[in-house]
Design an enzyme around this catalytic site. Structure first.
Site, PDB file in Angstrom:
ATOM      1  N   GLU A  20       0.792  -1.228   0.000  1.00  0.00           N
ATOM      2  CA  GLU A  20       0.000   0.000   0.000  1.00  0.00           C
ATOM      3  C   GLU A  20       0.830   1.287   0.000  1.00  0.00           C
ATOM      4  OE1 GLU A  20      -4.081  -1.644   2.112  1.00  0.00           O
ATOM      5  OE2 GLU A  20      -2.878  -0.157   3.180  1.00  0.00           O
ATOM      6  N   GLU A  44      -5.738  -7.840  -0.053  1.00  0.00           N
ATOM      7  CA  GLU A  44      -6.401  -7.659   1.244  1.00  0.00           C
ATOM      8  C   GLU A  44      -7.852  -7.290   0.995  1.00  0.00           C
ATOM      9  OE1 GLU A  44      -4.696  -4.783   3.901  1.00  0.00           O
ATOM     10  OE2 GLU A  44      -2.647  -5.503   3.592  1.00  0.00           O
TER      11      GLU A  44
END
Length: 456
Positions: free
Chosen positions: A171, A357
């Site tokens: 991320e 995720e």
């Protein structure tokens, strides 16, 4: 044979299933075996930085309870497990030779996963940077990309004979936006748009690491971007423009270099250009074997008031239920489907997609014999259905990963948010599978057992 009903989505027979954690959130043992100091060790010491004042230690105590975690993974019947290796364990000062005790630990863990029939899928950087690297500039410095490549080489030299699937950086959008722009995550800087060079240096670090991993035999390499579908609050020119700017700095500034070889036009919006040097974009564009997507929720924005330092405000999504995080985490599975379809339309040659995720936090007791977490089951089921719909529309999604295997230390939220398929008593370390754990196990077994494309 009758063709599948086009209005009933299917998942491919070879679709893969995974679950994830990150090292700092689950391992505990922050000073064990020569581990160095990281930016999160620094951040959590700031008064008020962590909601409940906790310190991520012992958390799930996974550094010492690897056998327990492997047994839970094997019980789910997963194809892969996404975990992270802590840079500050391998290089306590962010440079120099490897800490062999730490490499021994991760090597044993890899062996245990393989013995259980679970493919290891490690992440090399899950927000956990040695403090010494940050002190030298962190992701604002181009040199950090080279430091990251050196660290990657140490890990690959030890694990590359058995590990062939790698995530590089987790991320990068959140590191830039929350870590360097507004300071709600480590390293806690508040640079606003001056944080944007960290985008390029993270993507460059990813590309440098991929070169190392390919040389060591890596076969499936990528990074999971945090993505969101951006929605304007009102159908007005002002809100559409605000949504476009937010989409650019949260999504497109990360996706387009990887998928198209260029950054979107920043200067026309008055934003600083990326610090690109010759060869950078070619290295970044050729660096992924899959496109990783972490997805939790859509984001609704409206135009900011005159004089605001940023041109948008993030607001609640009208009509959407929310997770325990509140209005900033609306539940809208269709947003994932639509994001995937729109990304594929923008990039018809989209490589295989892995959902790195997806999950939700809901209020649960600190101690529990069993948690009937129907709200989590509904959330996961809705998003897996959304993925199936995107696949039916032609998006090449190949894998789904639940966040998280375990309740863990949720960064600035401390222990106040629980994402796990498995309940953890943070006082005793006791692990108790929740209803969602059993649901996920049964879903995997049922869909895998058909031996063909399966209606979800």
């Amino acid at each position: 044979m009758m063709s599948p009903d086009p209005f009933r989505p299917v998942l491919p027979a070879d679709f893969r299933w995974s679950a994830a954690t990150s090292g700092f959130q689950v391992e505990g043992s922050r000073t064990a075996d020569g581990r160095g100091r990281s930016i999160w060790d620094d951040f959590l010491e700031a008064p008020g930085a962590i909601k409940d004042g906790s310190t991520a230690d012992p958390s799930c105590d996974s550094y010492r309870r690897t056998e327990d975690d492997v047994a839970l993974l094997a019980g789910l019947g997963l194809d892969r497990y996404r975990f992270s290796i802590q840079w500050a364990r391998i290089q306590p000062e962010g440079k120099g030779p490897a800490n062999t005790i730490a490499l021994d630990h991760y090597s044993r863990f890899v062996d245990a996963l393989l013995a259980a029939g679970v493919t290891p899928f490690p992440t090399l950087f899950h927000w956990e940077m040695p403090s010494a690297v940050e002190a030298s500039g962190g992701w604002l410095s181009r040199d950090t990309a080279e430091r990251f490549a050196e660290y990657t080489a140490l890990v690959a030299e030890r694990l590359g004979d058995r590990v062939k699937h790698w995530y590089t950086l987790n991320e990068p959008a959140m590191t830039t936006l929350q870590g360097y722009a507004v300071g709600t995550l480590a390293p806690g800087k508040q640079l606003l748009f001056e944080a944007l060079p960290s985008v390029h240096h993270q993507l460059l670090a990813h590309a440098r690491a991929v070169q190392v991993l390919r040389a060591s035999g890596g076969v499936q390499l990528g990074l999971p971007n945090n993505h969101t579908r951006v929605l304007p609050l009102h159908d007005t020119t002002e809100d559409q423009q605000a949504a476009g700017i937010y989409d650019l700095i949260h999504n497109r500034i990360f996706s387009e270099p990887l998928l198209a070889g260029n950054y979107p036009d920043l200067e026309s919006l008055g934003l600083p250009a990326m610090p690109v040097q010759d060869g950078d974009l070619a290295a970044i564009a050729g660096s992924i074997d899959f496109y990783g997507i972490n997805f939790y929720n859509p984001t609704t924005v409206t135009a900011a008031a005159a004089g605001s330092p940023i041109p948008f405000d993030i607001v609640p999504t009208p009509g959407a239920p929310v997770t325990d995080f509140g209005p900033e985490w609306p539940i809208m599975p269709s947003a994932l489907r639509d994001f995937l379809i729109e990304l594929h339309a923008a990039h018809p040659q989209l490589p295989p997609v892995i959902i790195g995720e997806n999950g939700a936090a809901f209020a649960e007791p600190a101690r529990a014999g069993y948690v009937q977490d129907d709200d989590r089951i509904e959330y996961l089921s809705g998003h897996i259905s959304a993925i199936a719909e995107a696949i039916s529309a032609g998006v090449p999604v190949q894998e789904y990963t639940v966040w998280s295997l375990l309740d863990n230390w949720e960064w600035a939220e401390g222990y106040t948010q629980r994402f796990g398929l498995v309940h953890v008593d943070f006082d005793t370390g006791t692990r108790t599978p929740k209803a969602s754990y059993h649901w996920y196990r049964e879903l995997i077994a049922r869909l895998r057992g058909t031996g063909s494309a399966s209606r979800f």
